[in-house]
Design an enzyme around this catalytic site. Sequence first.
Site, PDB file in Angstrom:
ATOM      1  N   CYS A 176       0.826  -1.207   0.000  1.00  0.00           N
ATOM      2  CA  CYS A 176       0.000   0.000   0.000  1.00  0.00           C
ATOM      3  C   CYS A 176       0.859   1.256   0.000  1.00  0.00           C
ATOM      4  CB  CYS A 176      -0.903   0.015   1.241  1.00  0.00           C
ATOM      5  SG  CYS A 176      -1.875  -1.476   1.441  1.00  0.00           S
ATOM      6  N   ILE A 226      12.732  -1.625   4.100  1.00  0.00           N
ATOM      7  CA  ILE A 226      13.010  -3.012   4.464  1.00  0.00           C
ATOM      8  C   ILE A 226      14.365  -3.145   5.144  1.00  0.00           C
ATOM      9  CG2 ILE A 226      11.568  -3.831   2.567  1.00  0.00           C
ATOM     10  CD1 ILE A 226      14.148  -4.632   1.107  1.00  0.00           C
ATOM     11  N   ILE A 257       2.182   6.531  12.892  1.00  0.00           N
ATOM     12  CA  ILE A 257       2.870   5.397  12.276  1.00  0.00           C
ATOM     13  C   ILE A 257       3.274   5.680  10.833  1.00  0.00           C
ATOM     14  CG2 ILE A 257       2.780   2.920  11.855  1.00  0.00           C
ATOM     15  CD1 ILE A 257       2.478   3.666  14.800  1.00  0.00           C
TER      16      ILE A 257
END
Length: 358
Positions: free
Chosen positions: A116, A123, A330
């Site tokens: 999304c 990562i 977040i």
Amino acid sequence: MSYFRIQGGKPLKGKVTILGSKNAAIKMIGASILTSEPLVLSNVPEIEDVTVDLEVVKSLGVSVEKNRNELRLCAQNIEKNKIPPGLSDKTRAAIITLGPLLARKGKVVLSSAGGCDIGKRPIDRHLDALKQLGVEVICEGSVVRARVDRLKGGNIRFEKNTVMGTETAILASVLAEGETRIYGAALEPEVDDLIALLRKMGANINRKEDDPRQVIIEGVESLNGAKHSVLPDRNEAVTYAVAAAATRGDVTLKNVQTEDMTAFMRKLEDAEVPYEVRGRSLRVWAEPSDSFLPVELETAPHPGFMTDWQQPFSVILTQAEGESTIHETIFYNRLDYLFELEKMGAEVEVLTPSEAGM
């Protein structure tokens, strides 16, 4: 272009059974690579993310049998270690295959990581965790190449909460040689459900009693097959609950783990939305004459108010009598949906924390 045409104005009433958590199911599909024996998952949601993730593992050699909400996965013959770009750029869950593939094949090529568009989701934390287990990682543009002769236990530290990072570390550690300690591990229920599955498969995993954010894993030589029912999706439950309140309806949600939704239910109370819990059922309703109170909410990792909940909950807040505040902590890009609500008549102002006086 496909679309939904919705005629509004009717309250939602009735009962609905909540299916398994997408965020748990897609990690368990990746976990099937860890064993050559069959893995049977029940209560799996029939959604596009699951379909794509099944295509990912099938491309690696995992056999898949599907019967409605039950999956039978068998990774007896893992034939490949490269995830096709056309699949990996559709789902971030492709990252979850890194640890299992390294455990089974010793090397993996990941072309990209999709998902999304809700903000930066690097990562790096996944790759740093793998490096602590002895993995050599080479990044070439959007391509990640990783290899290891044998995964070895180590100490992994997460400075910020990361659910998928924690899951990557766990999946890579269960077959590693020796002990692995994960510090700052995520507390989300989906992580614990993955741990429950891996324990059934023979993994040795424990949260430290006096510090649950520390996970201790003693690597084992191999894992067996297992049967597991995926825990209910708390995001689906929240969506139906909000729809019931916003339409002044009356909906009973069955197969709900309300202990995972306490932060949400506290905000229902703050807004004076009626609800009741009976065992594994949650009933939410509102009368046409009911008025909701404004609420201040701030997203946080579990057991706080989940970032995925603030979008549906904002629909209730558009109908509250007064000004509500949402502080998204977040993902920086997770308030853009408000401009779509604005097209429907919502009064919205998006501010930076400094503009809001935070």
